[in-house]
Write a protein that holds these residues in place. Structure first.
Motif, mmCIF file in Angstrom:
data_model
loop_
_atom_site.group_PDB
_atom_site.id
_atom_site.type_symbol
_atom_site.label_atom_id
_atom_site.label_comp_id
_atom_site.label_asym_id
_atom_site.label_seq_id
_atom_site.Cartn_x
_atom_site.Cartn_y
_atom_site.Cartn_z
ATOM 1 N N GLY A 1 0.794 -1.225 0.000
ATOM 2 C CA GLY A 1 0.000 0.000 0.000
ATOM 3 C C GLY A 1 0.825 1.272 0.000
ATOM 4 O O GLY A 1 0.384 2.297 -0.523
ATOM 5 N N MET A 2 2.014 1.244 0.571
ATOM 6 C CA MET A 2 2.806 2.474 0.633
ATOM 7 C C MET A 2 3.710 2.658 -0.582
ATOM 8 O O MET A 2 4.319 3.723 -0.743
ATOM 9 C CB MET A 2 3.633 2.529 1.917
ATOM 10 N N THR A 3 3.798 1.658 -1.459
ATOM 11 C CA THR A 3 4.738 1.736 -2.577
ATOM 12 C C THR A 3 4.406 2.873 -3.539
ATOM 13 O O THR A 3 5.278 3.702 -3.858
ATOM 14 C CB THR A 3 4.783 0.392 -3.332
ATOM 15 N N LEU A 4 3.184 2.932 -4.018
ATOM 16 C CA LEU A 4 2.831 3.979 -4.983
ATOM 17 C C LEU A 4 2.878 5.374 -4.364
ATOM 18 O O LEU A 4 3.490 6.282 -4.954
ATOM 19 C CB LEU A 4 1.457 3.701 -5.602
ATOM 20 N N PRO A 5 2.261 5.621 -3.203
ATOM 21 C CA PRO A 5 2.350 6.971 -2.648
ATOM 22 C C PRO A 5 3.777 7.393 -2.325
ATOM 23 O O PRO A 5 4.125 8.572 -2.473
ATOM 24 C CB PRO A 5 1.471 6.921 -1.390
ATOM 25 N N MET A 6 4.630 6.459 -1.906
ATOM 26 C CA MET A 6 6.017 6.822 -1.648
ATOM 27 C C MET A 6 6.730 7.178 -2.948
ATOM 28 O O MET A 6 7.531 8.130 -2.997
ATOM 29 C CB MET A 6 6.756 5.695 -0.918
ATOM 30 N N ALA A 7 6.442 6.418 -4.014
ATOM 31 C CA ALA A 7 7.026 6.741 -5.319
ATOM 32 C C ALA A 7 6.583 8.129 -5.779
ATOM 33 O O ALA A 7 7.375 8.896 -6.344
ATOM 34 C CB ALA A 7 6.626 5.689 -6.347
ATOM 35 N N ARG A 8 5.324 8.449 -5.532
ATOM 36 C CA ARG A 8 4.820 9.784 -5.897
ATOM 37 C C ARG A 8 5.469 10.861 -5.026
ATOM 38 O O ARG A 8 5.834 11.930 -5.514
ATOM 39 C CB ARG A 8 3.299 9.809 -5.754
ATOM 40 N N ASP A 9 5.638 10.576 -3.735
ATOM 41 C CA ASP A 9 6.285 11.521 -2.836
ATOM 42 C C ASP A 9 7.699 11.866 -3.294
ATOM 43 O O ASP A 9 8.136 13.024 -3.196
ATOM 44 C CB ASP A 9 6.397 10.937 -1.421
ATOM 45 N N LEU A 10 8.427 10.845 -3.765
ATOM 46 C CA LEU A 10 9.852 11.005 -4.026
ATOM 47 C C LEU A 10 10.180 11.276 -5.491
ATOM 48 O O LEU A 10 11.357 11.439 -5.847
ATOM 49 C CB LEU A 10 10.609 9.759 -3.541
ATOM 50 N N ALA A 11 9.164 11.336 -6.333
ATOM 51 C CA ALA A 11 9.399 11.588 -7.759
ATOM 52 C C ALA A 11 10.111 12.917 -7.985
ATOM 53 O O ALA A 11 10.988 13.027 -8.853
ATOM 54 C CB ALA A 11 8.071 11.571 -8.516
ATOM 55 N N ALA A 12 9.766 13.914 -7.193
ATOM 56 C CA ALA A 12 10.343 15.253 -7.387
ATOM 57 C C ALA A 12 11.845 15.284 -7.152
ATOM 58 O O ALA A 12 12.534 16.169 -7.683
ATOM 59 C CB ALA A 12 9.652 16.247 -6.457
ATOM 60 N N VAL A 13 12.368 14.329 -6.358
ATOM 61 C CA VAL A 13 13.808 14.316 -6.097
ATOM 62 C C VAL A 13 14.511 13.178 -6.841
ATOM 63 O O VAL A 13 15.683 12.875 -6.572
ATOM 64 C CB VAL A 13 14.100 14.226 -4.580
#
Length: 263
Positions: free
Chosen positions: A178-190
Protein backbone atom coordinates in the motif's frame (compact mmCIF):
# COMPACT_ATOMS: atom_id res chain seq x y z
CA UNK A 1 11.91 11.63 -30.91
CA UNK A 2 12.47 9.46 -27.86
CA UNK A 3 15.11 10.68 -25.46
CA UNK A 4 18.07 8.36 -25.02
CA UNK A 5 18.43 6.81 -21.58
CA UNK A 6 21.79 5.86 -20.14
CA UNK A 7 21.74 2.60 -18.19
CA UNK A 8 24.22 2.40 -15.34
CA UNK A 9 26.18 -0.87 -14.97
CA UNK A 10 25.71 -2.92 -11.82
CA UNK A 11 29.32 -2.17 -10.91
CA UNK A 12 28.25 1.43 -10.28
CA UNK A 13 25.68 0.34 -7.67
CA UNK A 14 26.26 1.17 -4.01
CA UNK A 15 23.60 -0.76 -2.15
CA UNK A 16 22.24 -1.09 1.36
CA UNK A 17 20.45 -4.36 2.07
CA UNK A 18 18.59 -4.94 5.35
CA UNK A 19 18.32 -8.53 6.51
CA UNK A 20 21.41 -8.88 4.37
CA UNK A 21 23.11 -11.74 6.18
CA UNK A 22 20.62 -14.47 5.23
CA UNK A 23 17.87 -15.56 2.84
CA UNK A 24 16.74 -13.20 0.10
CA UNK A 25 18.90 -10.37 1.42
CA UNK A 26 22.11 -12.38 1.29
CA UNK A 27 21.29 -13.78 -2.16
CA UNK A 28 20.79 -10.21 -3.38
CA UNK A 29 24.07 -9.12 -1.84
CA UNK A 30 25.93 -11.98 -3.52
CA UNK A 31 24.33 -11.24 -6.90
CA UNK A 32 25.32 -7.58 -6.77
CA UNK A 33 28.80 -8.19 -5.37
CA UNK A 34 29.61 -10.72 -8.07
CA UNK A 35 28.87 -7.98 -10.61
CA UNK A 36 31.13 -5.41 -9.02
CA UNK A 37 28.71 -3.51 -6.77
CA UNK A 38 29.58 -2.12 -3.35
CA UNK A 39 27.19 -3.50 -0.73
CA UNK A 40 26.42 -2.82 2.92
CA UNK A 41 24.70 -5.59 4.85
CA UNK A 42 22.47 -4.25 7.63
CA UNK A 43 21.43 -6.93 10.12
CA UNK A 44 20.61 -7.12 13.81
CA UNK A 45 22.72 -10.29 14.29
CA UNK A 46 26.37 -9.21 14.43
CA UNK A 47 27.81 -12.75 14.34
CA UNK A 48 25.77 -13.72 11.26
CA UNK A 49 26.53 -10.40 9.60
CA UNK A 50 30.28 -10.67 10.01
CA UNK A 51 30.18 -14.26 8.76
CA UNK A 52 28.10 -13.19 5.74
CA UNK A 53 30.62 -10.52 4.78
CA UNK A 54 33.48 -13.03 5.00
CA UNK A 55 31.53 -15.46 2.81
CA UNK A 56 30.33 -12.89 0.29
CA UNK A 57 33.71 -11.23 -0.18
CA UNK A 58 34.01 -8.48 -2.74
CA UNK A 59 33.39 -4.91 -1.67
CA UNK A 60 31.00 -5.84 1.15
CA UNK A 61 30.59 -4.24 4.54
CA UNK A 62 28.55 -5.13 7.62
CA UNK A 63 26.72 -2.77 9.98
CA UNK A 64 24.78 -4.03 13.05
CA UNK A 65 21.39 -2.38 12.66
CA UNK A 66 17.95 -2.71 14.21
CA UNK A 67 15.65 -1.48 11.41
CA UNK A 68 13.25 -0.05 14.00
CA UNK A 69 15.93 2.25 15.45
CA UNK A 70 16.13 5.70 13.89
CA UNK A 71 19.60 6.31 15.31
CA UNK A 72 21.08 2.96 14.27
CA UNK A 73 19.75 3.20 10.71
CA UNK A 74 20.78 6.84 10.35
CA UNK A 75 24.28 6.25 11.73
CA UNK A 76 24.87 3.20 9.53
CA UNK A 77 23.67 5.00 6.40
CA UNK A 78 25.99 7.92 7.14
CA UNK A 79 28.95 5.62 7.81
CA UNK A 80 28.41 3.66 4.61
CA UNK A 81 27.90 6.76 2.51
CA UNK A 82 31.16 8.19 3.81
CA UNK A 83 32.90 4.94 2.88
CA UNK A 84 31.25 4.38 -0.51
CA UNK A 85 30.72 7.97 -1.62
CA UNK A 86 27.01 7.61 -2.30
CA UNK A 87 24.05 5.24 -1.84
CA UNK A 88 21.94 4.62 -4.93
CA UNK A 89 20.06 1.44 -3.97
CA UNK A 90 18.27 0.43 -0.77
CA UNK A 91 16.73 -3.04 -0.53
CA UNK A 92 14.70 -3.95 2.58
CA UNK A 93 14.56 -7.68 3.28
CA UNK A 94 14.48 -7.71 7.08
CA UNK A 95 11.36 -9.36 8.44
CA UNK A 96 9.81 -12.06 10.59
CA UNK A 97 6.85 -14.37 10.00
CA UNK A 98 5.44 -16.04 13.13
CA UNK A 99 2.01 -17.58 12.67
CA UNK A 100 -0.93 -17.32 15.07
CA UNK A 101 -4.67 -17.59 14.56
CA UNK A 102 -6.83 -14.72 15.78
CA UNK A 103 -8.37 -17.21 18.23
CA UNK A 104 -6.65 -20.46 19.14
CA UNK A 105 -8.49 -23.78 19.48
CA UNK A 106 -9.36 -22.94 23.08
CA UNK A 107 -10.85 -19.59 22.10
CA UNK A 108 -7.96 -17.51 23.43
CA UNK A 109 -7.12 -14.31 21.55
CA UNK A 110 -3.85 -14.01 19.73
CA UNK A 111 -1.03 -12.06 21.39
CA UNK A 112 -1.32 -8.34 20.72
CA UNK A 113 2.38 -7.94 21.55
CA UNK A 114 3.31 -10.44 18.83
CA UNK A 115 1.08 -8.68 16.29
CA UNK A 116 2.76 -5.37 17.12
CA UNK A 117 6.23 -6.93 16.90
CA UNK A 118 5.57 -8.32 13.41
CA UNK A 119 4.13 -5.09 12.07
CA UNK A 120 6.83 -3.06 13.80
CA UNK A 121 9.70 -4.97 12.18
CA UNK A 122 8.14 -5.75 8.80
CA UNK A 123 6.22 -2.55 8.08
CA UNK A 124 7.44 0.17 10.41
CA UNK A 125 11.05 -0.97 10.06
CA UNK A 126 10.77 -0.96 6.29
CA UNK A 127 9.32 2.55 6.32
CA UNK A 128 12.00 3.73 8.75
CA UNK A 129 14.80 2.48 6.49
CA UNK A 130 13.09 3.77 3.34
CA UNK A 131 12.53 7.29 4.64
CA UNK A 132 16.09 7.65 5.95
CA UNK A 133 17.60 6.16 2.79
CA UNK A 134 15.50 8.60 0.76
CA UNK A 135 16.82 11.49 2.84
CA UNK A 136 20.38 10.36 2.14
CA UNK A 137 19.74 9.85 -1.57
CA UNK A 138 17.97 13.19 -2.00
CA UNK A 139 21.10 15.04 -0.87
CA UNK A 140 23.18 13.45 -3.64
CA UNK A 141 23.80 14.65 -7.17
CA UNK A 142 21.46 13.13 -9.76
CA UNK A 143 22.84 10.84 -12.46
CA UNK A 144 22.44 11.35 -16.21
CA UNK A 145 18.82 10.19 -16.02
CA UNK A 146 17.99 12.61 -13.20
CA UNK A 147 17.89 9.70 -10.75
CA UNK A 148 19.31 9.88 -7.24
CA UNK A 149 18.40 6.43 -6.00
CA UNK A 150 16.14 3.40 -5.99
CA UNK A 151 14.27 1.89 -3.04
CA UNK A 152 13.06 -1.72 -3.30
CA UNK A 153 11.02 -3.17 -0.45
CA UNK A 154 10.02 -6.78 0.14
CA UNK A 155 6.30 -7.44 0.31
CA UNK A 156 4.77 -10.92 -0.10
CA UNK A 157 1.91 -12.59 -1.90
CA UNK A 158 0.53 -12.96 1.64
CA UNK A 159 -0.17 -9.24 1.38
CA UNK A 160 -2.80 -10.20 -1.22
CA UNK A 161 -3.87 -13.69 -0.08
CA UNK A 162 -2.96 -14.16 3.53
CA UNK A 163 -3.38 -17.69 4.82
CA UNK A 164 -4.86 -18.96 8.06
CA UNK A 165 -2.71 -17.74 10.95
CA UNK A 166 -1.12 -14.93 8.93
CA UNK A 167 -3.08 -11.91 10.14
CA UNK A 168 0.01 -10.06 11.41
CA UNK A 169 2.31 -11.07 8.56
CA UNK A 170 -0.29 -10.42 5.86
CA UNK A 171 -1.18 -7.04 7.35
CA UNK A 172 2.47 -5.98 7.47
CA UNK A 173 3.10 -7.02 3.86
CA UNK A 174 -0.14 -5.44 2.64
CA UNK A 175 1.12 -2.25 4.25
CA UNK A 176 4.31 -2.41 2.20
CA UNK A 177 2.26 -2.90 -0.97
CA UNK A 178 0.00 0.00 0.00
CA UNK A 179 2.81 2.47 0.63
CA UNK A 180 4.74 1.74 -2.58
CA UNK A 181 2.83 3.98 -4.98
CA UNK A 182 2.35 6.97 -2.65
CA UNK A 183 6.02 6.82 -1.65
CA UNK A 184 7.03 6.74 -5.32
CA UNK A 185 4.82 9.78 -5.90
CA UNK A 186 6.28 11.52 -2.84
CA UNK A 187 9.85 11.00 -4.03
CA UNK A 188 9.40 11.59 -7.76
CA UNK A 189 10.34 15.25 -7.39
CA UNK A 190 13.81 14.32 -6.10
CA UNK A 191 14.45 11.54 -8.62
CA UNK A 192 14.03 8.51 -6.36
CA UNK A 193 12.12 5.46 -7.60
CA UNK A 194 10.25 3.16 -5.20
CA UNK A 195 9.15 -0.39 -5.97
CA UNK A 196 8.33 -3.59 -4.11
CA UNK A 197 8.68 -7.30 -4.84
CA UNK A 198 6.05 -9.73 -3.56
CA UNK A 199 7.67 -13.18 -3.48
CA UNK A 200 5.75 -16.42 -3.32
CA UNK A 201 7.18 -19.58 -1.75
CA UNK A 202 10.93 -19.08 -2.00
CA UNK A 203 13.67 -21.64 -1.43
CA UNK A 204 15.43 -19.79 1.36
CA UNK A 205 17.73 -21.75 3.71
CA UNK A 206 15.03 -21.76 6.39
CA UNK A 207 12.46 -23.30 4.05
CA UNK A 208 14.96 -25.74 2.51
CA UNK A 209 15.69 -27.06 6.00
CA UNK A 210 12.10 -28.33 6.18
CA UNK A 211 11.33 -31.98 5.33
CA UNK A 212 11.06 -32.87 1.65
CA UNK A 213 7.33 -33.61 1.93
CA UNK A 214 6.70 -30.12 3.32
CA UNK A 215 8.64 -28.54 0.45
CA UNK A 216 6.72 -30.69 -2.03
CA UNK A 217 3.40 -29.61 -0.54
CA UNK A 218 4.38 -25.94 -0.82
CA UNK A 219 5.43 -26.40 -4.44
CA UNK A 220 2.31 -28.35 -5.43
CA UNK A 221 0.09 -25.29 -5.71
CA UNK A 222 2.48 -23.34 -7.94
CA UNK A 223 1.07 -23.47 -11.51
CA UNK A 224 4.41 -23.12 -13.32
CA UNK A 225 7.23 -23.70 -12.82
CA UNK A 226 6.10 -26.20 -10.22
CA UNK A 227 8.86 -25.59 -7.71
CA UNK A 228 10.00 -23.21 -5.02
CA UNK A 229 11.27 -19.85 -6.17
CA UNK A 230 15.02 -19.36 -6.10
CA UNK A 231 16.60 -16.61 -4.01
CA UNK A 232 18.76 -15.91 -7.06
CA UNK A 233 15.58 -15.10 -9.02
CA UNK A 234 14.62 -12.53 -6.40
CA UNK A 235 18.13 -11.07 -6.59
CA UNK A 236 18.00 -10.90 -10.39
CA UNK A 237 14.70 -9.01 -10.21
CA UNK A 238 16.23 -6.53 -7.75
CA UNK A 239 19.07 -5.94 -10.20
CA UNK A 240 16.66 -5.48 -13.11
CA UNK A 241 14.52 -2.97 -11.22
CA UNK A 242 17.66 -1.08 -10.20
CA UNK A 243 18.72 -0.69 -13.82
CA UNK A 244 15.33 -0.26 -15.53
CA UNK A 245 14.59 3.42 -14.96
CA UNK A 246 10.94 3.22 -16.06
CA UNK A 247 9.84 0.78 -13.35
CA UNK A 248 8.41 2.95 -10.59
CA UNK A 249 5.58 2.73 -8.07
CA UNK A 250 5.09 -0.96 -8.81
CA UNK A 251 4.73 -4.13 -6.74
CA UNK A 252 5.89 -7.11 -8.79
CA UNK A 253 4.72 -10.59 -7.86
CA UNK A 254 7.41 -13.28 -8.12
CA UNK A 255 5.39 -16.42 -7.57
CA UNK A 256 4.97 -18.69 -10.60
CA UNK A 257 1.30 -17.57 -10.85
CA UNK A 258 0.58 -18.91 -7.36
CA UNK A 259 -2.54 -17.68 -5.57
CA UNK A 260 -2.41 -18.86 -1.98
CA UNK A 261 -5.21 -21.13 -0.68
CA UNK A 262 -6.65 -20.54 2.81
CA UNK A 263 -4.15 -23.01 4.31
Amino acid sequence: MMSEQTTLPLSSITAVITGGSSGLGFATAQHLLQRGATVALFDIDREKGEKAVREAGGNSHFYPVNVCSEDEVSDALQAFREKAGRINLCVSCAGIAPAARTLDKSGNAASFDQFRKVTDINLNGTFNVSRLAAQTMAAQEADENGERGVIINTASIAGYEGQTGQTAYAASKAGIIGMTLPMARDLAAVGIRVNAIAPGVMGTPMLLAMPEHVQAALSANVPFPKRLGLPEEFAALVAHIALNTYINGETIRLDGALRMPPK
